[in-house]
Design a protein around this motif. Sequence first.
Motif, PDB file in Angstrom:
ATOM      1  N   ARG A  90      12.636  69.148  21.237  1.00 15.27           N
ATOM      2  CA  ARG A  90      13.640  68.680  20.275  1.00 15.27           C
ATOM      3  C   ARG A  90      14.393  67.473  20.832  1.00 15.27           C
ATOM      4  N   ILE A  91      14.787  67.546  22.100  1.00 14.19           N
ATOM      5  CA  ILE A  91      15.500  66.421  22.727  1.00 14.19           C
ATOM      6  C   ILE A  91      14.620  65.185  22.749  1.00 14.19           C
ATOM      7  N   ASP A  92      13.360  65.351  23.155  1.00 13.36           N
ATOM      8  CA  ASP A  92      12.431  64.212  23.177  1.00 13.36           C
ATOM      9  C   ASP A  92      12.300  63.586  21.795  1.00 13.36           C
ATOM     10  N   GLN A  93      12.132  64.400  20.769  1.00  7.43           N
ATOM     11  CA  GLN A  93      11.935  63.883  19.412  1.00  7.43           C
ATOM     12  C   GLN A  93      13.207  63.261  18.859  1.00  7.43           C
ATOM     13  N   THR A  94      14.377  63.801  19.227  1.00 11.88           N
ATOM     14  CA  THR A  94      15.643  63.292  18.709  1.00 11.88           C
ATOM     15  C   THR A  94      16.076  62.000  19.389  1.00 11.88           C
ATOM     16  N   TYR A  95      16.035  61.983  20.709  1.00 12.51           N
ATOM     17  CA  TYR A  95      16.577  60.852  21.452  1.00 12.51           C
ATOM     18  C   TYR A  95      15.542  59.823  21.889  1.00 12.51           C
ATOM     19  N   TYR A  96      14.294  60.197  21.935  1.00 13.91           N
ATOM     20  CA  TYR A  96      13.231  59.291  22.371  1.00 13.91           C
ATOM     21  C   TYR A  96      12.043  59.389  21.415  1.00 13.91           C
ATOM     22  N   PRO A  97      12.279  59.185  20.128  1.00 13.23           N
ATOM     23  CA  PRO A  97      11.243  59.498  19.135  1.00 13.23           C
ATOM     24  C   PRO A  97       9.974  58.673  19.213  1.00 13.23           C
ATOM     25  N   GLU A  98      10.059  57.460  19.592  1.00 12.79           N
ATOM     26  CA  GLU A  98       8.863  56.613  19.573  1.00 12.79           C
ATOM     27  C   GLU A  98       8.406  56.180  20.961  1.00 12.79           C
ATOM     28  N   THR A  99       8.906  56.838  21.996  1.00 10.90           N
ATOM     29  CA  THR A  99       8.529  56.426  23.345  1.00 10.90           C
ATOM     30  C   THR A  99       7.358  57.228  23.912  1.00 10.90           C
ATOM     31  N   LEU A 100       7.063  58.362  23.328  1.00  9.36           N
ATOM     32  CA  LEU A 100       5.984  59.202  23.841  1.00  9.36           C
ATOM     33  C   LEU A 100       4.638  58.733  23.297  1.00  9.36           C
ATOM     34  N   ALA A 101       3.802  58.245  24.192  1.00 12.03           N
ATOM     35  CA  ALA A 101       2.456  57.828  23.793  1.00 12.03           C
ATOM     36  C   ALA A 101       1.573  59.053  23.649  1.00 12.03           C
ATOM     37  N   LYS A 102       1.624  59.930  24.671  1.00  9.56           N
ATOM     38  CA  LYS A 102       0.825  61.157  24.626  1.00  9.56           C
ATOM     39  C   LYS A 102       1.328  62.139  25.672  1.00  9.56           C
ATOM     40  N   THR A 103       0.975  63.381  25.470  1.00  3.81           N
ATOM     41  CA  THR A 103       1.225  64.443  26.439  1.00  3.81           C
ATOM     42  C   THR A 103      -0.135  65.006  26.829  1.00  3.81           C
ATOM     43  N   VAL A 104      -0.404  64.987  28.114  1.00  5.42           N
ATOM     44  CA  VAL A 104      -1.668  65.509  28.615  1.00  5.42           C
ATOM     45  C   VAL A 104      -1.362  66.835  29.302  1.00  5.42           C
ATOM     46  N   ILE A 105      -1.980  67.877  28.838  1.00  2.00           N
ATOM     47  CA  ILE A 105      -1.787  69.202  29.407  1.00  2.00           C
ATOM     48  C   ILE A 105      -3.017  69.525  30.235  1.00  2.00           C
ATOM     49  N   VAL A 106      -2.808  69.648  31.562  1.00  2.64           N
ATOM     50  CA  VAL A 106      -3.928  69.891  32.469  1.00  2.64           C
ATOM     51  C   VAL A 106      -3.923  71.338  32.947  1.00  2.64           C
ATOM     52  N   ASN A 107      -5.086  71.777  33.370  1.00  4.16           N
ATOM     53  CA  ASN A 107      -5.279  73.161  33.801  1.00  4.16           C
ATOM     54  C   ASN A 107      -4.876  74.127  32.698  1.00  4.16           C
ATOM     55  N   ALA A 108      -5.220  73.747  31.476  1.00  6.04           N
ATOM     56  CA  ALA A 108      -4.909  74.577  30.317  1.00  6.04           C
ATOM     57  C   ALA A 108      -5.930  75.709  30.240  1.00  6.04           C
ATOM     58  N   ASN A 109      -5.513  76.880  30.682  1.00  8.30           N
ATOM     59  CA  ASN A 109      -6.428  78.019  30.693  1.00  8.30           C
ATOM     60  C   ASN A 109      -6.512  78.663  29.310  1.00  8.30           C
ATOM     61  N   TRP A 110      -7.262  79.727  29.219  1.00  7.08           N
ATOM     62  CA  TRP A 110      -7.473  80.386  27.925  1.00  7.08           C
ATOM     63  C   TRP A 110      -6.169  80.919  27.346  1.00  7.08           C
ATOM     64  N   VAL A 111      -5.218  81.296  28.196  1.00  5.07           N
ATOM     65  CA  VAL A 111      -3.931  81.811  27.717  1.00  5.07           C
ATOM     66  C   VAL A 111      -3.219  80.739  26.898  1.00  5.07           C
ATOM     67  N   PHE A 112      -3.134  79.540  27.480  1.00  2.61           N
ATOM     68  CA  PHE A 112      -2.453  78.463  26.762  1.00  2.61           C
ATOM     69  C   PHE A 112      -3.230  78.037  25.527  1.00  2.61           C
ATOM     70  N   ARG A 113      -4.533  77.920  25.653  1.00  7.85           N
ATOM     71  CA  ARG A 113      -5.338  77.496  24.498  1.00  7.85           C
ATOM     72  C   ARG A 113      -5.165  78.455  23.323  1.00  7.85           C
ATOM     73  N   ALA A 114      -5.104  79.750  23.616  1.00  2.00           N
ATOM     74  CA  ALA A 114      -4.886  80.739  22.551  1.00  2.00           C
ATOM     75  C   ALA A 114      -3.489  80.587  21.959  1.00  2.00           C
ATOM     76  N   ALA A 115      -2.502  80.409  22.837  1.00  3.67           N
ATOM     77  CA  ALA A 115      -1.126  80.250  22.360  1.00  3.67           C
ATOM     78  C   ALA A 115      -0.974  78.949  21.568  1.00  3.67           C
ATOM     79  N   TRP A 116      -1.645  77.900  22.009  1.00  2.74           N
ATOM     80  CA  TRP A 116      -1.545  76.605  21.344  1.00  2.74           C
ATOM     81  C   TRP A 116      -2.024  76.693  19.891  1.00  2.74           C
ATOM     82  N   LYS A 117      -3.067  77.459  19.660  1.00  7.80           N
ATOM     83  CA  LYS A 117      -3.571  77.610  18.291  1.00  7.80           C
ATOM     84  C   LYS A 117      -2.497  78.172  17.372  1.00  7.80           C
ATOM     85  N   VAL A 118      -1.625  79.004  17.924  1.00  8.23           N
ATOM     86  CA  VAL A 118      -0.537  79.587  17.140  1.00  8.23           C
ATOM     87  C   VAL A 118       0.672  78.647  17.096  1.00  8.23           C
ATOM     88  N   LEU A 119       1.034  78.075  18.244  1.00  5.42           N
ATOM     89  CA  LEU A 119       2.256  77.289  18.359  1.00  5.42           C
ATOM     90  C   LEU A 119       2.173  75.886  17.782  1.00  5.42           C
TER      91      LEU A 119
END
Length: 104
Positions: A46-75
């Motif tokens: 929320r802070i990133d989107q509110t105060y720095y809305p156009e500065t984020l080029a991308k977020t790279v999530i590394v070592n994303a195991n099956w736990v995160f991948r499953a959660a990501w599908k929901v979140l």
Amino acid sequence: KILFPRASKRSGHMVDKMTNILDLRGLRISVLSNRQALSIFKEVQRIDQTYYPETLAKTVIVNANWVFRAAWKVLQVVFPKREQKKMILLGGGNRLKERLLEII
């Protein structure tokens, strides 16, 4: 306000975007069921989107195991489509460094 001018000066060209790299090595399912941890993650977004809305080029999530991948599908539904497109999920492995260098 501090990092972009400094990075611009060092690189010799305008820097006005950033790439966040989030390492999820060791992430356990208990973290994903922890309301406080999820609340902190949402607040940072929320802070990133509110105060720095156009500065984020991308977020790279590394070592994303099956736990995160499953959660990501929901979140991922809580993130706007525009933000979802900025997120890149990478597992670990031998080519991780090479793939990160290609992205950044």
